[in-house]
Scaffold this motif. Structure first.
Motif, PDB file in Angstrom:
ATOM      1  N   GLY A  31       0.979  -1.286  -0.022  1.00  0.00           N
ATOM      2  CA  GLY A  31      -0.128   0.293  -0.176  1.00  0.00           C
ATOM      3  C   GLY A  31       0.877   1.229  -0.001  1.00  0.00           C
ATOM      4  N   LEU A  32       1.541   1.084   0.465  1.00  0.00           N
ATOM      5  CA  LEU A  32       3.155   2.351   0.660  1.00  0.00           C
ATOM      6  C   LEU A  32       3.391   2.706  -0.421  1.00  0.00           C
ATOM      7  CD1 LEU A  32       4.542   1.851   4.215  1.00  0.00           C
ATOM      8  CD2 LEU A  32       3.178   3.926   3.258  1.00  0.00           C
ATOM      9  N   GLN A  33       3.672   1.572  -1.332  1.00  0.00           N
ATOM     10  CA  GLN A  33       4.578   2.115  -2.235  1.00  0.00           C
ATOM     11  C   GLN A  33       3.476   2.486  -4.066  1.00  0.00           C
ATOM     12  OE1 GLN A  33       6.753  -1.870  -2.810  1.00  0.00           O
ATOM     13  NE2 GLN A  33       8.057  -1.408  -1.424  1.00  0.00           N
ATOM     14  N   GLY A  34       2.038   2.622  -2.976  1.00  0.00           N
ATOM     15  CA  GLY A  34       1.313   3.079  -4.137  1.00  0.00           C
ATOM     16  C   GLY A  34       0.790   4.376  -4.186  1.00  0.00           C
ATOM     17  N   VAL A  35       1.647   4.746  -2.665  1.00  0.00           N
ATOM     18  CA  VAL A  35       1.488   6.802  -3.062  1.00  0.00           C
ATOM     19  C   VAL A  35       2.464   7.241  -3.512  1.00  0.00           C
ATOM     20  CG1 VAL A  35       1.801   8.459  -0.875  1.00  0.00           C
ATOM     21  CG2 VAL A  35       0.820   5.838  -0.040  1.00  0.00           C
ATOM     22  N   PRO A  36       1.982   8.047  -4.243  1.00  0.00           N
ATOM     23  CA  PRO A  36       3.693   8.720  -5.382  1.00  0.00           C
ATOM     24  C   PRO A  36       4.247   9.155  -4.283  1.00  0.00           C
ATOM     25  CG  PRO A  36       0.776   9.062  -5.362  1.00  0.00           C
ATOM     26  CD  PRO A  36       1.066   8.623  -4.378  1.00  0.00           C
ATOM     27  N   ASN A  37       5.335   9.593  -4.358  1.00  0.00           N
ATOM     28  CA  ASN A  37       6.361  10.077  -4.196  1.00  0.00           C
ATOM     29  C   ASN A  37       5.994  12.005  -4.175  1.00  0.00           C
ATOM     30  OD1 ASN A  37       8.011   9.394  -2.196  1.00  0.00           O
ATOM     31  ND2 ASN A  37       9.898   9.549  -3.777  1.00  0.00           N
ATOM     32  N   GLU A  38       5.968  12.412  -5.073  1.00  0.00           N
ATOM     33  CA  GLU A  38       5.378  13.110  -5.445  1.00  0.00           C
ATOM     34  C   GLU A  38       4.403  13.901  -3.946  1.00  0.00           C
ATOM     35  OE1 GLU A  38       6.028  11.730  -8.477  1.00  0.00           O
ATOM     36  OE2 GLU A  38       3.953  11.760  -7.817  1.00  0.00           O
ATOM     37  N   TYR A  39       3.895  13.378  -3.624  1.00  0.00           N
ATOM     38  CA  TYR A  39       3.281  14.122  -2.438  1.00  0.00           C
ATOM     39  C   TYR A  39       3.962  14.380  -1.698  1.00  0.00           C
ATOM     40  CZ  TYR A  39      -1.523  12.460  -4.906  1.00  0.00           C
ATOM     41  OH  TYR A  39      -2.181  12.195  -5.058  1.00  0.00           O
ATOM     42  N   TYR A  40       5.039  13.126  -1.255  1.00  0.00           N
ATOM     43  CA  TYR A  40       5.618  13.769  -0.271  1.00  0.00           C
ATOM     44  C   TYR A  40       6.851  14.670  -0.167  1.00  0.00           C
ATOM     45  CZ  TYR A  40       4.261   9.395   1.684  1.00  0.00           C
ATOM     46  OH  TYR A  40       3.441   8.535   2.626  1.00  0.00           O
ATOM     47  N   GLU A  41       7.112  14.835  -1.386  1.00  0.00           N
ATOM     48  CA  GLU A  41       7.614  15.919  -1.653  1.00  0.00           C
ATOM     49  C   GLU A  41       7.268  17.227  -1.833  1.00  0.00           C
ATOM     50  OE1 GLU A  41       8.892  14.992  -6.079  1.00  0.00           O
ATOM     51  OE2 GLU A  41      10.450  13.122  -5.304  1.00  0.00           O
ATOM     52  N   ALA A  42       5.967  16.797  -2.676  1.00  0.00           N
ATOM     53  CA  ALA A  42       5.501  18.765  -2.198  1.00  0.00           C
ATOM     54  C   ALA A  42       5.447  18.637  -1.047  1.00  0.00           C
ATOM     55  CB  ALA A  42       4.112  18.987  -3.349  1.00  0.00           C
ATOM     56  N   ALA A  43       4.999  18.362  -0.096  1.00  0.00           N
ATOM     57  CA  ALA A  43       5.029  18.262   1.600  1.00  0.00           C
ATOM     58  C   ALA A  43       6.229  19.242   2.338  1.00  0.00           C
ATOM     59  CB  ALA A  43       4.627  17.406   1.998  1.00  0.00           C
ATOM     60  N   SER A  44       7.170  18.432   1.324  1.00  0.00           N
ATOM     61  CA  SER A  44       8.625  18.797   2.163  1.00  0.00           C
ATOM     62  C   SER A  44       9.151  20.108   2.161  1.00  0.00           C
ATOM     63  CB  SER A  44       9.438  18.056   1.464  1.00  0.00           C
ATOM     64  OG  SER A  44       9.761  16.694   1.622  1.00  0.00           O
ATOM     65  N   VAL A  45       8.686  20.227   0.339  1.00  0.00           N
ATOM     66  CA  VAL A  45       8.302  22.051  -0.491  1.00  0.00           C
ATOM     67  C   VAL A  45       7.698  22.787   0.705  1.00  0.00           C
ATOM     68  CG1 VAL A  45       8.288  23.521  -1.615  1.00  0.00           C
ATOM     69  CG2 VAL A  45       8.772  21.126  -1.897  1.00  0.00           C
ATOM     70  N   ASP A  46       6.783  22.421   1.000  1.00  0.00           N
ATOM     71  CA  ASP A  46       6.172  23.254   2.305  1.00  0.00           C
ATOM     72  C   ASP A  46       6.086  23.471   3.503  1.00  0.00           C
ATOM     73  OD1 ASP A  46       2.640  22.375   0.474  1.00  0.00           O
ATOM     74  OD2 ASP A  46       4.518  23.808  -0.191  1.00  0.00           O
ATOM     75  N   GLY A  47       7.759  22.633   3.766  1.00  0.00           N
ATOM     76  CA  GLY A  47       8.275  22.235   5.525  1.00  0.00           C
ATOM     77  C   GLY A  47       7.507  21.445   6.225  1.00  0.00           C
ATOM     78  N   ALA A  48       6.125  20.520   5.555  1.00  0.00           N
ATOM     79  CA  ALA A  48       6.097  19.279   6.443  1.00  0.00           C
ATOM     80  C   ALA A  48       6.967  17.923   7.103  1.00  0.00           C
ATOM     81  CB  ALA A  48       4.595  18.685   6.274  1.00  0.00           C
ATOM     82  N   ASN A  49       6.943  18.443   8.734  1.00  0.00           N
ATOM     83  CA  ASN A  49       7.946  17.469   9.379  1.00  0.00           C
ATOM     84  C   ASN A  49       6.893  15.592   8.536  1.00  0.00           C
ATOM     85  OD1 ASN A  49       5.602  16.665  11.386  1.00  0.00           O
ATOM     86  ND2 ASN A  49       6.842  18.493  12.556  1.00  0.00           N
ATOM     87  N   PRO A  50       7.445  14.831   9.399  1.00  0.00           N
ATOM     88  CA  PRO A  50       7.551  13.228   9.591  1.00  0.00           C
ATOM     89  C   PRO A  50       6.147  13.136  10.019  1.00  0.00           C
ATOM     90  CG  PRO A  50       9.969  13.343   9.674  1.00  0.00           C
ATOM     91  CD  PRO A  50       9.707  15.260  10.160  1.00  0.00           C
ATOM     92  N   TRP A  51       6.287  13.272  11.169  1.00  0.00           N
ATOM     93  CA  TRP A  51       4.617  13.391  11.768  1.00  0.00           C
ATOM     94  C   TRP A  51       3.491  13.745  10.786  1.00  0.00           C
ATOM     95  CZ3 TRP A  51       1.975  10.124  13.717  1.00  0.00           C
ATOM     96  CH2 TRP A  51       0.273  10.365  14.340  1.00  0.00           C
ATOM     97  N   GLN A  52       3.847  15.314  10.098  1.00  0.00           N
ATOM     98  CA  GLN A  52       2.346  15.428   9.741  1.00  0.00           C
ATOM     99  C   GLN A  52       2.222  14.783   8.230  1.00  0.00           C
ATOM    100  OE1 GLN A  52       4.413  19.579   9.088  1.00  0.00           O
ATOM    101  NE2 GLN A  52       2.694  20.488  10.340  1.00  0.00           N
ATOM    102  N   LYS A  53       3.623  14.491   7.621  1.00  0.00           N
ATOM    103  CA  LYS A  53       3.323  14.447   6.268  1.00  0.00           C
ATOM    104  C   LYS A  53       2.639  12.631   6.822  1.00  0.00           C
ATOM    105  CE  LYS A  53       7.824  15.174   4.332  1.00  0.00           C
ATOM    106  NZ  LYS A  53       8.846  15.066   4.173  1.00  0.00           N
TER     107      LYS A  53
END
Lengths: 297, 501
Positions: free
Chosen positions: A185-207
């Protein structure tokens, strides 16, 4: 050839007929090994039958007995619930392991295999191994307690510890399986979402809370429904290790059904218990699916 | 124009081919003509009694007199040496007979049965016996389920006598044909056996199960271990047994039992009830009323017996649930291997100890004593457990007579039954055999048989045994006090006794 046998039909008709031919073996198997036994169990649940003569119709007597007179029934329900909900933390552990293994690191494949290995061991072998490990005189458990000069715990013969011991065994056996499903299931989550979240300054827990969990909801739904169904149907480890003892302290529902059928030869009563289990699991699954789907919406 | 084979036509042809392949796999209808059964051979005459033996009164029991003294003395019964008829040789071209026989997995019995099957095959080459064995709970379960299914059942099997009532209720078993023993009536067949081997096995004069063995609990103990523990007097009552067990139990530094002083049997229904029942009877109580319609497990006598029984595990800690030693899977191996200092068990234990360890000798290493009783005035009756394992014939079997003839072939070899398996023969007449001189433990065992009482015979035996087991487990694990657990067990058993078949 079909056109020759059944002339004058539409092409779609012939196509459907060919499809039916291919489905016949599977449908036949389902009818013989699933539908027929289910219907037979429902039929027997309204009868009294001790494997001799013909079943005698008694209406709802089996159900009444189970729900209002049989002390073992409610004890067994309590034990089954304790066992099942005791496995819930295992889902969390499996998810954490899946998140861990979703990252690249050295030795990931070997570790993943190690965690998955208990899944492929048969329940009988796993139960026998754990019986030795937790043996109060000769097992690792005994050696451990002896180091501290303490009396070992008799896990499978102590009513306080028997269910936790069974939960531990089931977690050891099942976490690898759930981990693999979560990993898929995790491998089906697109990586772009995490990248976008990183750009927005999200921490691991928020992601995790805002991306991983919502997108993993269908997987969580699947794991929880299947996990609960399997837990409610747990039979082999209990039968091998305790036979539902001591004094019913580990008598999960399937063992109760088995005892009714093959210790007391009350096939009608056992069928009624099986039908009650089926109804309960169906209702529980519906509730789970609705709850998780509504959260997703 | 060339023909183009569309995907549809290919799939269609494949589907038809698959159906054809499935049809070809269907088994052909049998075409043989069944061979008519051959006539049963005429029973031969029973050999005359041995010289000097007196003939018992008709219908009366011929009780072997208990032996006295510690020296190995032969039982001094006056029974005639009655042997089963010799096996008749089959007529030339006799039709093949296939029999299926099941037993539980008591190792000496397995080896002996396999040997007798080979011998029988030599006597009657047309008879093939397919033999299998398994542990007791599985054995009992598969008998009931295969008989209910009407397929896969054995022609004959062994089982405890407490199952006769249940099997009769389910119409699972047929009577033993007297012709197999060369007798012409059930009464004549019954007269071949000791009277007190038959209670519960003979219903309305007809034998439903043939006792291959009959057992009474005696006390078997390790002589050297007793000496090492400073125990000079063998326990004669439950208090003395408890004191001895406490001294004999070996523990590690943390108090965990390494070798239990008096190990009971757990996780199965037969033995707890077998051991508890005579303890209740010894106090003047009983498990059920005379009619078998009411349970008395919550009466004072039963409560006292249950308290004593459960104290061995819960209070004195001389017995341990789940006790195991790797590679030693039965009580005889554990005793002969130096893990059990004493056991109350049946007469077959002598042969079992020998098979577990041939160097574990009677007198030097082990000995047998009377079963402990209640001390002093408490004891209303001297008693111990009586139980029989018997040979049954399945009701739907068409080969009952052939199977019964094999039973008679086995039983007539009472030396083999006695010395190799350890079962005290139930057929009269073996007491004067020379081999009994080599069994110095026998007099004590025969003495204990005189005072033994069986578990009540009832079709509800499985429910009673299970309720008893759970009651004991609840008490031993501290979940309930004795009276509360007994009250609950009594209620369960009374409910079961009321259920219709």
């Amino acid at each position: 050839m079909l056109r020759a046998l059944l002339p004058g039909r539409s092409p779609v008709f012939y196509q459907n007929l060919v499809g039916l031919f291919f489905a016949v073996p599977a449908v036949g198997f389902l009818l013989v090994f699933n539908i027929y036994p289910l219907l037979n169990a429902i039929y027997l649940s309204f009868h009294s039958w001790n494997l001799s003569g013909t079943p005698r119709f008694i209406g709802l007597e089996n159900y009444t007995q189970a729900l209002t007179e049989d002390l073992d029934f409610w004890r067994s329900v309590r034990v089954t619930f304790s066992y099942t909900f005791g496995l819930v933390p295992g889902f969390g552990v499996a998810l954490l392991l899946a998140i861990l293994f979703n990252r690249p690191f050295r030795g990931k494949e070997i570790l993943r295999t190690i965690y998955f290995t208990p899944v492929v061991i048969s329940w009988v072998i796993a139960s026998l191994v754990w019986n030795s490990v937790l043996h109060p005189s000769f097992g690792l458990n005994a050696q451990f307690f002896r180091l501290f000069g303490m009396q070992s715990i008799s896990f499978f013969t102590d009513p306080t510890w028997v269910v936790p011991a069974l939960i531990l065994l089931s977690l050891w056996k099942g976490v690898g399986y759930w981990m693999v499903i979560f990993l898929a299931g995790l491998q089906g989550v697109p990586n772009e979402y995490y990248e976008a979240a990183s750009v927005d300054g999200a921490n691991p827990w928020q992601k995790f809370r805002n991306i991983t969990l919502p997108l993993l909801r269908p997987t969580i739904l699947f794991v929880s429904v299947i996990g609960f169904i399997n837990a409610f149907q747990a039979f082999v480890p209990v039968f091998i290790l305790t036979k539902g003892g001591p004094a019913g302290a580990s008598r999960v529902f399937p063992v109760l059904i088995y005892d009714a059928a093959f210790t007391y030869f009350k096939m009608g009563y056992a069928s009624a218990l099986a039908v009650l289990l089926f109804i309960f699991l169906a209702v529980l699954s519906l509730i789970q699916m609705r709850a998780l789907r509504s959260e997703a919406n | 124009m060339s023909r183009i084979h569309s995907r549809r036509s290919v799939l269609g042809a494949f589907g038809v081919g698959l159906l054809g392949a499935l049809a070809a796999c269907a088994p052909p209808q049998p075409t043989f003509t069944p061979v008519p059964p051959t006539a049963a051979p005429k029973p031969t005459d029973v050999p005359k009694p041995a010289a000097g033996a007196s003939t018992p009164a008709t219908g009366g029991a011929t009780t072997p007199a208990p032996a006295t003294g510690g020296a190995a003395t032969q039982p001094t019964a006056a029974a005639p040496a009655v042997a089963a008829p010799a096996v008749s040789k089959p007529a030339a071209g006799a039709a093949p007979v296939k029999l299926v026989f099941w037993t539980h997995n008591y190792q000496p019995l397995i080896a002996y049965t396999e040997k007798k099957i080979k011998e029988y095959k030599q006597e009657l080459p047309n008879v093939d016996i397919e033999y299998s064995n398994t542990d007791v709970p599985s054995h009992e379960r598969r008998i009931v389920t295969t008989l209910a299914a009407g397929a896969g059942f054995p022609d004959g099997f062994n089982s405890g006598e407490y199952w006769v009532a249940m099997h009769n209720e389910k119409k699972n078993i047929q009577t033993i044909p007297p012709e197999a023993f060369g007798k012409s009536s059930p009464a004549e067949l019954n007269s071949l056996f000791y009277d007190y081997a038959l209670p519960g096995l003979v219903v309305e004069g007809k034998m439903y199960a043939m006792p291959i063995e009959w057992n009474a609990l005696s006390l078997y103990y390790n002589v050297k271990w007793f000496a090492k523990a400073g125990i000079t007097k063998v326990p004669t009552d439950w208090n003395e047994l408890t004191e001895a067990a406490v001294k004999l139990t070996e523990r590690d530094s943390a108090g965990n039992i390494q070798k239990p002083g008096y190990q009971l049997t757990y996780n199965q229904t037969e033995w707890p009830l077998k051991r508890l029942n005579p303890m209740i009877v010894g106090l003047g109580g009983s498990l059920l009323n005379a009619e078998g319609t009411e349970c008395f497990l919550n009466k004072p006598e039963a409560i006292e017996a249950i308290q004593q029984y459960t104290d061995w595990t819960a209070k004195h800690k001389v017995s341990m649930k789940g006790y195991q030693v790797p590679n030693l899977n039965n009580s005889q191996s554990l005793m002969a291997g130096g893990y059990y200092p004493m056991q109350t068990t049946g007469p077959y234990f002598a042969a079992a100890l020998k098979s577990a360890n041939a160097n574990f000798k009677f007198g030097e290493d082990w000995n047998v004593a009377p079963p402990p009783q209640w001390p002093g005035a408490k004891a209303k009756k001297q008693t111990t457990a009586l139980w029989r394992w018997a040979l049954y014939l399945s009701a739907p079997s068409k080969s009952g007579l052939d199977m019964a003839k094999f039973f008679s072939f086995v039983l007539k070899d009472w030396k083999g039954v006695h010395t190799e398996v350890g079962f005290i023969p139930s057929l009269k007449g073996w007491e004067n055999e020379a081999y009994t001189k080599e069994m110095p433990w026998l007099p004590q065992q025969m003495k204990d048989l005189q005072i033994a009482v069986p578990v009540p015979q009832t079709p509800r035996y499985p429910e009673i045994a299970q309720a008893n087991l759970e009651m004991i487990e609840r008490i031993e694990s501290g979940q309930a006090k004795v009276q509360d657990a007994a009250n609950e067990a009594t209620k369960r058993i009374n409910d079961a006794l009321k259920t219709k078949p």
